[in-house]
Motif scaffolding. Sequence first.
Motif, PDB file in Angstrom:
ATOM      1  N   ILE A 102      -2.474   3.149 -14.061  1.00  0.00           N
ATOM      2  CA  ILE A 102      -2.557   1.764 -13.598  1.00  0.00           C
ATOM      3  C   ILE A 102      -3.735   1.198 -14.039  1.00  0.00           C
ATOM      4  CG2 ILE A 102      -2.467   0.422 -11.402  1.00  0.00           C
ATOM      5  CD1 ILE A 102      -1.105   2.668 -10.075  1.00  0.00           C
ATOM      6  N   PRO A 103      -3.807  -0.064 -14.609  1.00  0.00           N
ATOM      7  CA  PRO A 103      -4.817  -0.778 -15.161  1.00  0.00           C
ATOM      8  C   PRO A 103      -5.481  -1.160 -13.772  1.00  0.00           C
ATOM      9  CG  PRO A 103      -2.527  -1.559 -16.271  1.00  0.00           C
ATOM     10  CD  PRO A 103      -2.470  -0.815 -15.074  1.00  0.00           C
ATOM     11  N   ALA A 104      -7.011  -1.274 -13.958  1.00  0.00           N
ATOM     12  CA  ALA A 104      -7.687  -1.672 -12.927  1.00  0.00           C
ATOM     13  C   ALA A 104      -7.386  -3.008 -12.520  1.00  0.00           C
ATOM     14  CB  ALA A 104      -9.027  -1.630 -13.176  1.00  0.00           C
ATOM     15  N   SER A 105      -6.820  -4.039 -13.204  1.00  0.00           N
ATOM     16  CA  SER A 105      -6.347  -5.206 -12.837  1.00  0.00           C
ATOM     17  C   SER A 105      -5.232  -5.230 -12.050  1.00  0.00           C
ATOM     18  CB  SER A 105      -6.256  -6.482 -13.901  1.00  0.00           C
ATOM     19  OG  SER A 105      -5.487  -5.946 -15.063  1.00  0.00           O
ATOM     20  N   ALA A 106      -4.393  -4.227 -12.177  1.00  0.00           N
ATOM     21  CA  ALA A 106      -3.127  -4.291 -11.661  1.00  0.00           C
ATOM     22  C   ALA A 106      -2.841  -3.612 -10.148  1.00  0.00           C
ATOM     23  CB  ALA A 106      -1.884  -3.623 -12.485  1.00  0.00           C
ATOM     24  N   GLY A 107      -3.946  -2.763  -9.726  1.00  0.00           N
ATOM     25  CA  GLY A 107      -4.057  -1.979  -8.686  1.00  0.00           C
ATOM     26  C   GLY A 107      -5.439  -1.064  -8.136  1.00  0.00           C
ATOM     27  N   ALA A 108      -5.661  -0.978  -7.273  1.00  0.00           N
ATOM     28  CA  ALA A 108      -6.650  -0.017  -6.709  1.00  0.00           C
ATOM     29  C   ALA A 108      -6.187   1.434  -6.409  1.00  0.00           C
ATOM     30  CB  ALA A 108      -7.651  -0.959  -5.763  1.00  0.00           C
ATOM     31  N   VAL A 109      -6.980   2.148  -6.821  1.00  0.00           N
ATOM     32  CA  VAL A 109      -6.440   3.625  -6.677  1.00  0.00           C
ATOM     33  C   VAL A 109      -7.693   4.273  -5.958  1.00  0.00           C
ATOM     34  CG1 VAL A 109      -5.783   5.733  -7.455  1.00  0.00           C
ATOM     35  CG2 VAL A 109      -5.365   3.885  -8.404  1.00  0.00           C
ATOM     36  N   ARG A 110      -7.475   4.822  -4.638  1.00  0.00           N
ATOM     37  CA  ARG A 110      -8.216   5.469  -3.792  1.00  0.00           C
ATOM     38  C   ARG A 110      -7.861   6.873  -3.528  1.00  0.00           C
ATOM     39  NH1 ARG A 110      -7.852   1.017   1.055  1.00  0.00           N
ATOM     40  NH2 ARG A 110      -9.209  -0.695  -0.002  1.00  0.00           N
ATOM     41  N   SER A 111      -8.920   7.757  -3.898  1.00  0.00           N
ATOM     42  CA  SER A 111      -8.512   9.229  -3.422  1.00  0.00           C
ATOM     43  C   SER A 111      -8.429   9.670  -2.042  1.00  0.00           C
ATOM     44  CB  SER A 111      -9.765  10.244  -3.930  1.00  0.00           C
ATOM     45  OG  SER A 111      -9.598  11.416  -3.829  1.00  0.00           O
ATOM     46  N   ARG A 112      -7.349  10.501  -2.021  1.00  0.00           N
ATOM     47  CA  ARG A 112      -6.948  10.961  -0.438  1.00  0.00           C
ATOM     48  C   ARG A 112      -6.921  12.380  -0.627  1.00  0.00           C
ATOM     49  NH1 ARG A 112      -8.566   6.805   0.833  1.00  0.00           N
ATOM     50  NH2 ARG A 112      -7.896   5.457   2.023  1.00  0.00           N
ATOM     51  N   GLY A 113      -7.739  13.014  -0.897  1.00  0.00           N
ATOM     52  CA  GLY A 113      -7.745  14.688  -1.512  1.00  0.00           C
ATOM     53  C   GLY A 113      -7.658  14.669  -2.702  1.00  0.00           C
ATOM     54  N   SER A 114      -7.553  16.286  -3.252  1.00  0.00           N
ATOM     55  CA  SER A 114      -7.391  16.497  -4.602  1.00  0.00           C
ATOM     56  C   SER A 114      -5.901  16.200  -5.092  1.00  0.00           C
ATOM     57  CB  SER A 114      -7.688  17.842  -4.688  1.00  0.00           C
ATOM     58  OG  SER A 114      -6.879  18.776  -3.822  1.00  0.00           O
ATOM     59  N   GLU A 152      -4.223   6.723  -2.686  1.00  0.00           N
ATOM     60  CA  GLU A 152      -3.635   5.607  -2.131  1.00  0.00           C
ATOM     61  C   GLU A 152      -3.679   4.550  -3.214  1.00  0.00           C
ATOM     62  OE1 GLU A 152      -5.078   2.307   1.412  1.00  0.00           O
ATOM     63  OE2 GLU A 152      -4.624   4.468   2.038  1.00  0.00           O
ATOM     64  N   VAL A 153      -2.443   3.647  -3.225  1.00  0.00           N
ATOM     65  CA  VAL A 153      -2.458   2.651  -4.299  1.00  0.00           C
ATOM     66  C   VAL A 153      -2.378   1.298  -3.421  1.00  0.00           C
ATOM     67  CG1 VAL A 153      -1.418   1.483  -6.269  1.00  0.00           C
ATOM     68  CG2 VAL A 153      -1.883   4.136  -6.027  1.00  0.00           C
ATOM     69  N   LEU A 154      -3.188   0.288  -3.715  1.00  0.00           N
ATOM     70  CA  LEU A 154      -3.111  -0.751  -3.270  1.00  0.00           C
ATOM     71  C   LEU A 154      -2.860  -1.842  -4.435  1.00  0.00           C
ATOM     72  CD1 LEU A 154      -3.668  -2.930  -0.932  1.00  0.00           C
ATOM     73  CD2 LEU A 154      -6.185  -3.055  -1.351  1.00  0.00           C
ATOM     74  N   ARG A 184       0.852  -1.242  -0.046  1.00  0.00           N
ATOM     75  CA  ARG A 184      -0.094  -0.041  -0.232  1.00  0.00           C
ATOM     76  C   ARG A 184       1.187   1.329   0.102  1.00  0.00           C
ATOM     77  NH1 ARG A 184      -3.296   2.497   4.124  1.00  0.00           N
ATOM     78  NH2 ARG A 184      -2.015   1.321   5.834  1.00  0.00           N
ATOM     79  N   PHE A 185       0.471   2.175  -0.988  1.00  0.00           N
ATOM     80  CA  PHE A 185       1.344   3.467  -1.101  1.00  0.00           C
ATOM     81  C   PHE A 185       0.701   4.661  -0.815  1.00  0.00           C
ATOM     82  CE2 PHE A 185       3.004  -0.176  -3.524  1.00  0.00           C
ATOM     83  CZ  PHE A 185       4.530  -0.008  -3.090  1.00  0.00           C
ATOM     84  N   LEU A 186       1.125   5.691  -0.551  1.00  0.00           N
ATOM     85  CA  LEU A 186       0.659   7.031  -0.630  1.00  0.00           C
ATOM     86  C   LEU A 186       1.333   7.879  -1.631  1.00  0.00           C
ATOM     87  CD1 LEU A 186      -1.465   9.203   0.721  1.00  0.00           C
ATOM     88  CD2 LEU A 186       0.310   9.939   2.062  1.00  0.00           C
ATOM     89  N   VAL A 187       0.613   7.963  -2.812  1.00  0.00           N
ATOM     90  CA  VAL A 187       1.075   8.693  -4.030  1.00  0.00           C
ATOM     91  C   VAL A 187       0.803   9.930  -4.029  1.00  0.00           C
ATOM     92  CG1 VAL A 187       1.259   8.697  -6.217  1.00  0.00           C
ATOM     93  CG2 VAL A 187       0.914   6.555  -5.068  1.00  0.00           C
ATOM     94  N   HIS A 188       1.682  11.111  -4.260  1.00  0.00           N
ATOM     95  CA  HIS A 188       1.501  12.392  -4.330  1.00  0.00           C
ATOM     96  C   HIS A 188       1.164  12.989  -5.711  1.00  0.00           C
ATOM     97  CE1 HIS A 188       3.338  13.371  -0.291  1.00  0.00           C
ATOM     98  NE2 HIS A 188       3.510  12.252  -0.420  1.00  0.00           N
ATOM     99  N   ALA A 189      -0.062  12.558  -6.180  1.00  0.00           N
ATOM    100  CA  ALA A 189      -0.676  12.779  -7.574  1.00  0.00           C
ATOM    101  C   ALA A 189      -2.236  12.805  -7.448  1.00  0.00           C
ATOM    102  CB  ALA A 189       0.160  11.895  -8.581  1.00  0.00           C
ATOM    103  N   PRO A 190      -2.924  13.354  -8.167  1.00  0.00           N
ATOM    104  CA  PRO A 190      -4.517  12.954  -8.146  1.00  0.00           C
ATOM    105  C   PRO A 190      -4.926  11.712  -8.408  1.00  0.00           C
ATOM    106  CG  PRO A 190      -3.978  14.964  -9.245  1.00  0.00           C
ATOM    107  CD  PRO A 190      -2.512  14.431  -9.056  1.00  0.00           C
ATOM    108  N   ALA A 191      -5.839  11.083  -7.940  1.00  0.00           N
ATOM    109  CA  ALA A 191      -6.206   9.710  -8.130  1.00  0.00           C
ATOM    110  C   ALA A 191      -6.542   9.442  -9.611  1.00  0.00           C
ATOM    111  CB  ALA A 191      -7.408   9.613  -7.301  1.00  0.00           C
ATOM    112  N   ASP A 192      -7.216  10.469 -10.360  1.00  0.00           N
ATOM    113  CA  ASP A 192      -7.594  10.392 -11.846  1.00  0.00           C
ATOM    114  C   ASP A 192      -6.163  10.188 -12.623  1.00  0.00           C
ATOM    115  OD1 ASP A 192     -10.125  10.371 -11.166  1.00  0.00           O
ATOM    116  OD2 ASP A 192     -10.405  12.569 -11.608  1.00  0.00           O
TER     117      ASP A 192
END
Length: 323
Positions: A256-268, A272-274, A242-250
């Motif tokens: 990242i393909p949907a089959s390779a990672g789940a991306v959750r927004s943490r603000g604008s 978070e990438v799982l 699990r990572f916190l990425v400094h970039a917008p979720a979109d």
Amino acid sequence: MDGAERGTTERVLTLLGLLQQRQVWTGPELAGRLGVTARTVRRDVERLRTLGYPVQASQGVGGGYQLGPGQDLPPLLLDDEEAIATAVSLLAGAGGAVASAGDAALRALTKLDRVLPTRLRHEVRALSGSVESFGGGRTLVDPEVLMTLARACRDEVETGFDYPSSGDLRRRRVEPYRLVASDRRWYLLAYDLDRDGWRSFRVDRMTEVSARTWRFRPRAAPDAATYVQEGVASRAYQHQARFLVHAPADTVREQIPASAGAVRSRGSERCEVLSGAASLDFVLMHMVLLGHEFEVLDPPELRNRCRALAARLLSAGAAPEES
């Protein structure tokens, strides 16, 4: 048409839509959804019957109103040839490789299946066998299997199928909840009765699929798309990160393909990438290649791998020694 007639027409059409969404509705449930009395519901049901829609009513525990298959297609919808052509096209779309159309085709097909006369179902099944597709995209599945599972989800009945597990083919008994389409495959989210927990199953791996008549009361379920995506992207692998990425979720979802990672927004500006992989170094390198600043959240030992990888890269980037 005056206001009163228009209101009645809109209410009757709303009632028809509700009856197509679920197997059985009680009178009080319909009255509550429509904002009318039970007596008005009975009158509207009679209006639908007059128009040719086979609305059935039953008494007692588990009883209520349901839309059953008719002797003829309801008026102002489709004739026999149009119904067959539509159903065959939907079967091909639901089981084929067109990812953007498959789930919509299956939803439309379940609605058509509700009112399709029995005599036409046999013709649809025969004609669907002559439809094939080619090219990449989603893994092909049997449209009849999709329809069986879609009906079971809709009607809330137990379902059984054979499924590979640890090299063996085992019979699974489940309470089906939702069919989920990814860019590559169809999945079923269901409650596994023998393992007492929620599971996702690949539809293309199922065989001997059958729906029972035993109905179940739906349990509180996780979000189907999120559960299946996280399972495909992480839980299926030996290592999860699990990572916190400094970039917008979109922005990150486009990388990242949907089959390779789940991306959750943490603000604008963060997300978070799982993700998961057979090797932590492998998933770490993928994160590096995204080109964004990021932090490791889990597992803790991955931070040590970051430092080791950084030292290796610094060494590789040093000026070569003179020979």
